[in-house]
Scaffold this motif. Structure first.
Motif, PDB file in Angstrom:
ATOM      1  N   GLU A 209       0.835  -1.205   0.000  1.00 44.12           N
ATOM      2  CA  GLU A 209       0.000   0.000   0.000  1.00 44.12           C
ATOM      3  C   GLU A 209       0.869   1.254   0.000  1.00 44.12           C
ATOM      4  O   GLU A 209       0.587   2.229  -0.711  1.00 44.12           O
ATOM      5  CB  GLU A 209      -0.917  -0.011   1.218  1.00 44.12           C
ATOM      6  CG  GLU A 209      -1.843   1.195   1.287  1.00 44.12           C
ATOM      7  CD  GLU A 209      -2.747   1.164   2.508  1.00 44.12           C
ATOM      8  OE1 GLU A 209      -3.178   2.260   2.951  1.00 44.12           O
ATOM      9  OE2 GLU A 209      -3.017   0.058   3.029  1.00 44.12           O
ATOM     10  N   ARG A 210       1.927   1.224   0.788  1.00 45.93           N
ATOM     11  CA  ARG A 210       2.826   2.371   0.858  1.00 45.93           C
ATOM     12  C   ARG A 210       3.475   2.650  -0.498  1.00 45.93           C
ATOM     13  O   ARG A 210       3.502   3.785  -0.986  1.00 45.93           O
ATOM     14  CB  ARG A 210       3.910   2.101   1.909  1.00 45.93           C
ATOM     15  CG  ARG A 210       5.008   3.138   1.988  1.00 45.93           C
ATOM     16  CD  ARG A 210       4.520   4.448   2.549  1.00 45.93           C
ATOM     17  NE  ARG A 210       5.644   5.336   2.822  1.00 45.93           N
ATOM     18  CZ  ARG A 210       5.520   6.617   3.131  1.00 45.93           C
ATOM     19  NH1 ARG A 210       4.311   7.157   3.225  1.00 45.93           N
ATOM     20  NH2 ARG A 210       6.586   7.355   3.364  1.00 45.93           N
ATOM     21  N   ARG A 211       3.981   1.618  -1.122  1.00 45.45           N
ATOM     22  CA  ARG A 211       4.658   1.810  -2.404  1.00 45.45           C
ATOM     23  C   ARG A 211       3.670   2.231  -3.499  1.00 45.45           C
ATOM     24  O   ARG A 211       3.990   3.077  -4.333  1.00 45.45           O
ATOM     25  CB  ARG A 211       5.386   0.534  -2.818  1.00 45.45           C
ATOM     26  CG  ARG A 211       6.551   0.141  -1.931  1.00 45.45           C
ATOM     27  CD  ARG A 211       7.818   0.962  -2.192  1.00 45.45           C
ATOM     28  NE  ARG A 211       7.758   2.352  -1.780  1.00 45.45           N
ATOM     29  CZ  ARG A 211       7.867   2.796  -0.533  1.00 45.45           C
ATOM     30  NH1 ARG A 211       8.050   1.937   0.458  1.00 45.45           N
ATOM     31  NH2 ARG A 211       7.809   4.087  -0.254  1.00 45.45           N
TER      32      ARG A 211
ATOM     33  N   SER B 216       1.011   3.950  -3.145  1.00 48.80           N
ATOM     34  CA  SER B 216       0.593   5.331  -2.927  1.00 48.80           C
ATOM     35  C   SER B 216       1.637   6.307  -3.453  1.00 48.80           C
ATOM     36  O   SER B 216       1.312   7.454  -3.779  1.00 48.80           O
ATOM     37  CB  SER B 216       0.344   5.579  -1.435  1.00 48.80           C
ATOM     38  OG  SER B 216       1.566   5.532  -0.700  1.00 48.80           O
ATOM     39  N   GLU B 217       2.897   5.868  -3.542  1.00 44.00           N
ATOM     40  CA  GLU B 217       3.972   6.745  -3.997  1.00 44.00           C
ATOM     41  C   GLU B 217       4.400   6.491  -5.434  1.00 44.00           C
ATOM     42  O   GLU B 217       5.019   7.356  -6.051  1.00 44.00           O
ATOM     43  CB  GLU B 217       5.184   6.581  -3.075  1.00 44.00           C
ATOM     44  CG  GLU B 217       4.936   7.067  -1.650  1.00 44.00           C
ATOM     45  CD  GLU B 217       6.223   7.237  -0.877  1.00 44.00           C
ATOM     46  OE1 GLU B 217       7.233   6.607  -1.251  1.00 44.00           O
ATOM     47  OE2 GLU B 217       6.223   8.000   0.103  1.00 44.00           O
TER      48      GLU B 217
ATOM     49  N   PRO C  80       2.825   5.356  -8.970  1.00 43.16           N
ATOM     50  CA  PRO C  80       1.637   4.985  -9.755  1.00 43.16           C
ATOM     51  C   PRO C  80       1.906   3.929 -10.815  1.00 43.16           C
ATOM     52  O   PRO C  80       0.970   3.447 -11.452  1.00 43.16           O
ATOM     53  CB  PRO C  80       1.219   6.309 -10.402  1.00 43.16           C
ATOM     54  CG  PRO C  80       2.478   7.122 -10.451  1.00 43.16           C
ATOM     55  CD  PRO C  80       3.258   6.743  -9.230  1.00 43.16           C
TER      56      PRO C  80
ATOM     57  N   ASN D 139      -6.962  -3.926   1.545  1.00 42.42           N
ATOM     58  CA  ASN D 139      -7.153  -2.478   1.325  1.00 42.42           C
ATOM     59  C   ASN D 139      -6.684  -1.984  -0.036  1.00 42.42           C
ATOM     60  O   ASN D 139      -6.992  -0.854  -0.416  1.00 42.42           O
ATOM     61  CB  ASN D 139      -6.438  -1.643   2.400  1.00 42.42           C
ATOM     62  CG  ASN D 139      -6.971  -1.891   3.791  1.00 42.42           C
ATOM     63  OD1 ASN D 139      -8.163  -2.169   3.960  1.00 42.42           O
ATOM     64  ND2 ASN D 139      -6.110  -1.813   4.787  1.00 42.42           N
ATOM     65  N   LEU D 140      -5.958  -2.799  -0.786  1.00 40.66           N
ATOM     66  CA  LEU D 140      -5.368  -2.288  -2.026  1.00 40.66           C
ATOM     67  C   LEU D 140      -6.421  -2.004  -3.086  1.00 40.66           C
ATOM     68  O   LEU D 140      -6.353  -0.983  -3.784  1.00 40.66           O
ATOM     69  CB  LEU D 140      -4.321  -3.263  -2.559  1.00 40.66           C
ATOM     70  CG  LEU D 140      -3.122  -3.551  -1.652  1.00 40.66           C
ATOM     71  CD1 LEU D 140      -2.109  -4.430  -2.386  1.00 40.66           C
ATOM     72  CD2 LEU D 140      -2.469  -2.274  -1.157  1.00 40.66           C
TER      73      LEU D 140
ATOM     74  N   LYS E  62      -8.268   1.295  -2.383  1.00 39.40           N
ATOM     75  CA  LYS E  62      -7.499   2.519  -2.582  1.00 39.40           C
ATOM     76  C   LYS E  62      -7.001   2.686  -4.017  1.00 39.40           C
ATOM     77  O   LYS E  62      -6.811   3.804  -4.491  1.00 39.40           O
ATOM     78  CB  LYS E  62      -6.314   2.543  -1.623  1.00 39.40           C
ATOM     79  CG  LYS E  62      -6.749   2.648  -0.161  1.00 39.40           C
ATOM     80  CD  LYS E  62      -5.587   3.032   0.740  1.00 39.40           C
ATOM     81  CE  LYS E  62      -6.072   3.289   2.150  1.00 39.40           C
ATOM     82  NZ  LYS E  62      -5.005   3.768   3.052  1.00 39.40           N
ATOM     83  N   PHE E  63      -6.782   1.559  -4.699  1.00 30.53           N
ATOM     84  CA  PHE E  63      -6.230   1.626  -6.061  1.00 30.53           C
ATOM     85  C   PHE E  63      -7.044   0.713  -6.984  1.00 30.53           C
ATOM     86  O   PHE E  63      -6.524  -0.278  -7.511  1.00 30.53           O
ATOM     87  CB  PHE E  63      -4.758   1.194  -6.055  1.00 30.53           C
ATOM     88  CG  PHE E  63      -3.942   1.810  -4.945  1.00 30.53           C
ATOM     89  CD1 PHE E  63      -3.527   3.132  -5.025  1.00 30.53           C
ATOM     90  CD2 PHE E  63      -3.595   1.069  -3.825  1.00 30.53           C
ATOM     91  CE1 PHE E  63      -2.772   3.705  -4.010  1.00 30.53           C
ATOM     92  CE2 PHE E  63      -2.840   1.622  -2.807  1.00 30.53           C
ATOM     93  CZ  PHE E  63      -2.435   2.953  -2.890  1.00 30.53           C
TER      94      PHE E  63
END
Length: 728
Positions: A412-414, A416-417, A419, A441-442, A445-446
């Motif tokens: 998730e962190r990667r 978000s930074e 694309p 959650n991925l 969010k994406f």
């Protein structure tokens, strides 16, 4: 009697033929360009066969003579940014794309061969001869031609093997906001290959701008098409997937071009894929300078009939009829093409001073033998700018988590930074994080970058490979279980693993393949393997295996930054274990070449990874043996930490390699051999190993336990090492 109602396919199926009016309406510049390309390709292929007859082509020479009309007709109108993937018989496809690129899609028949076109001819011939100036620096040869700048994605020696990669290129084009398209060129045999049919389904489901271009030359090596399929009209394959299909005479380049124009309108509008079947005929045998009749599977009469339909002659005749060219001009075009091939050959071939009347390849043009392993993987220099951290040396505050939550959290962190990261696999977008929660959650969010795929490992693994080679995205492909790699073995090993090296060693393939070892879960022989040993003995892959959540964060960050394909292995036994991560830090990397000593000791060096780190620590505690335990973390040849291993072995003079899985696919097999070659002088006894049994784990709880290694097996091995060392 039941009522019956005829069902029609959802997609149209059309046959396209040209009329005299079509030729009259065609742009004269288009016809001139097609004629110029046809002559250049024909002269080139005739020279390849000539050189093969002299023994100067090492390996096969799959001539496309007779099939040029399909390649030229379909490619002449494409953009440089459009992609094409070709088959093992792909010289004509590669040349058509490369010449179209350097000429801007237009040739002047009065000045056919520009300097740029001459370079294309010479470099292509050099590649086929295996020389350093070739597009793949001599590694690709006849069957592996790639020039990404021109949109030539790579021809492919595996029947149908390059089609999933083409789908990945098309996915990248679509999701980069372009109207570019990709054309996957393959032969009649590939229409019966699973990877092609899987890719048709996936491309249709995801509306990818991918043209499936079938060169139906009626034969495999010698087997006629009617012998292997009940529907020899191969464009019908598309109808089962809702793909519009076109059937066309491939000996008529204009008809092929018009079919491609019709398909392009559909593709560039975002309506999904199309199928084009061009019926063509290779004038020679599968390989070499003899016709099929010489081998008895075709008649001379059949070959003569197809010769009468020669695509080069067809365009000459139609242009002459329209007054666009005369015989003298046609002959001038032939002479220019022949002269260009002579000039290219002269730069590569010379008289053999040791054999009168014979020729040889210029010795100075061969690749340097030292180049043999360059580019199997990159040098990991892309990690130089990343923040490296060793979690065991970091004293910051920790926060509790579960291993599987760290898996999802770092992704998730990667994402978000970055694309570019796209996650794909079966059920990764459902079930609140896939089957184990690793993608939690991925998808929320994406949603556009977490792709639930069909159950078709060949297609989606290869699609990931094509995305990676394109360079605009970083795919993370999940195999629900490692055993499923055998379903996609061609894509995993022949395509993704070899692509960088095979095509010259320069073009990166940044792909992460995630999978989990599930030994002990009761899923039986086809779900429970440890893939490390197979991947470690296969070319091109890096392999990572983290035993802690903190290690997983650093290793996955490194994997997502590397320009190589990386297998990241997880273990179900670790998923729900309570663990910790460094509070607020999901951004460090643990690079290749950084094993960690989990326990210092002096009696024996224990090398292990994943869940067997914990089992080994338990065994050491139970036996009281003063073992030094090294958690390898990175497992492949290029990434293993030999400095840490050597320092330990010099101290302990004994090695025990511990893994959980089957003996036959063991990771430790190659590692023990390498250790004994490197460190023999410091070993007081043979390298010992802990593995599972010969069998794959069974469903029976008792038999499953008997087939795998855990703490008890490590205890026995440690005691054996002590006895061999003369201990109590």
């Amino acid at each position: 009697m039941p009522r019956q109602r005829r069902l029609d396919p959802a997609a149209p199926w059309m046959e396209i033929t040209t009329t005299a009016a079509d030729w009259k309406a065609a742009d004269p510049k288009l016809l001139a360009t097609m004629l110029g390309q046809l002559h250049l390709i024909r002269a080139f292929e005739e020279r390849v066969l000539e050189l093969a007859g002299e023994g100067l082509v090492h390996g096969p020479a799959h001539s496309s003579i007779g099939q040029e009309g399909g390649a030229v007709g379909s490619i002449v109108g494409l953009r440089s940014s459009d992609g094409i993937g070709g088959s093992h018989r792909g010289h004509h496809q590669f040349l058509a794309k490369a010449i179209t690129h350097v000429s801007g899609g237009s040739l002047d028949l009065g000045h056919l061969v520009t300097d740029d076109v001459q370079v294309v001819l010479q470099r292509t011939l050099a590649e086929i001869l295996g020389l350093a100036q070739g597009y793949c620096r001599g590694r690709g040869g006849s069957m592996h031609l790639q020039w990404l700048e021109a949109g030539a994605l790579g021809t492919n020696a595996i029947v149908g093997g390059g089609v999933p990669f083409a789908a990945g290129n098309a996915w990248a084009q679509k999701h980069s906001g372009t109207t570019d398209i990709t054309v996957a060129c393959f032969g009649d045999g590939a229409t019966n290959i699973g990877s092609v049919l899987e890719t048709m389904n996936l491309a249709a489901a995801w509306k990818l701008p991918l043209a499936f271009f079938i060169e139906n030359n009626l034969y495999a090596v010698s087997t006629r098409i009617e012998e292997v399929t009940a529907e020899p009209r191969l464009s019908a394959r598309g109808l089962g997937f809702g793909i519009p299909a076109y059937r066309v005479d491939g000996m008529d380049p204009l008809a092929v071009h018009l079919a491609m124009v019709a398909a392009e309108e559909h593709l560039r509008a975002g309506e999904g894929p199309a199928v084009i079947e061009a019926e063509v005929y290779r004038y020679f045998h599968q390989n070499g300078p003899y016709p099929g009749s010489a081998f008895g599977y075709r008649t001379k009469d059949e070959e003569a009939e197809w010769r009468e339909r020669d695509p080069v002659t067809r365009v000459e005749r139609e242009m002459t009829r329209l007054g666009l060219i005369d015989e003298e001009q046609v002959e001038a075009v032939r002479r220019q093409a022949a002269a260009a091939i002579d000039a290219a050959t002269a730069e590569l071939i010379e008289a053999d001073p040791e054999a009168e009347g014979q020729r040889r390849i210029r010795p100075e043009l061969w690749p340097d033998p030292a180049f043999v392993d360059v580019g199997v993987r990159g040098d990991a220099g892309e990690l130089d700018a990343r923040r490296v951290l060793e979690p065991t040396a970091d004293t910051r505050e920790r926060e509790e988590t579960k291993y599987v939550d760290a898996v999802a959290g770092v992704m998730e962190r990667r994402m978000s930074e970055d694309p570019r990261i796209v996650v794909l696999g079966e059920d990764v977008h459902r079930l609140k994080g896939g089957t184990n929660g690793a993608t939690k959650n991925l998808s929320t969010k994406f949603p556009d970058r977490v792709l639930g795929t069909p159950i078709s490992e060949n297609a989606f693994a290869g699609l990931g490979g094509g995305m990676a080679l394109d360079g605009r995205f970083r795919p993370v492909v999940e195999f629900m279980y490692p055993d499923f790699m055998w379903v996609a073995a061609d894509q995993v090993f022949n395509q993704i693993g070899k692509a960088r090296h095979m095509f010259g060693g320069e073009n990166p393939v940044p792909l992460v393949l995630r999978t989990k070892v599930a030994m002990g879960s009761g899923y039986g022989s086809q779900h429970l393997m440890d893939p490390a040993g197979i991947f470690a003995t296969s070319s091109g892959w890096r392999i990572a295996a983290a035993s802690t959540a903190e290690d997983y964060v650093g290793i996955m960050n490194a994997a997502l930054a590397l320009d190589d394909p990386v297998l990241v292995i997880e273990h179900v036994d670790l998923y729900n274990e309570k663990d910790t991560v460094i509070a607020g830090d999901l951004d460090y990397v643990i690079p290749p070449g950084t094993a960690v000593v989990r326990r210092a000791g002096a009696e024996v060096t224990v090398l292990t990874y994943l869940s067997m780190v914990k089992h080994s620590l338990e065994a050491i505690e139970q036996t009281g043996i003063d073992a030094e335990l090294i958690d390898l973390r990175w497992l492949d040849r290029a990434s293993i930490d030999w400095d840490t291993i050597e320092a330990s072995v010099r101290k302990t003079n004994a090695v025990l390699i511990v893994e959980q899985g089957a003996r036959g696919t063991s990771y430790g097999g190659w590692l023990s051999d390498e250790i004994q070659r490197r460190l023999f002088d410091w070993l007081d006894q043979p390298v010992q190993r802990v593995t599972g049994s010969d069998s794959s784990p069974s469903i029976s709880k008792v038999l499953e336990r008997a087939a795998i290694a855990r703490t008890e097996e490590v205890v026995d091995a440690l005691q054996l090492v002590r006895r061999d060392a003369g201990g109590a």
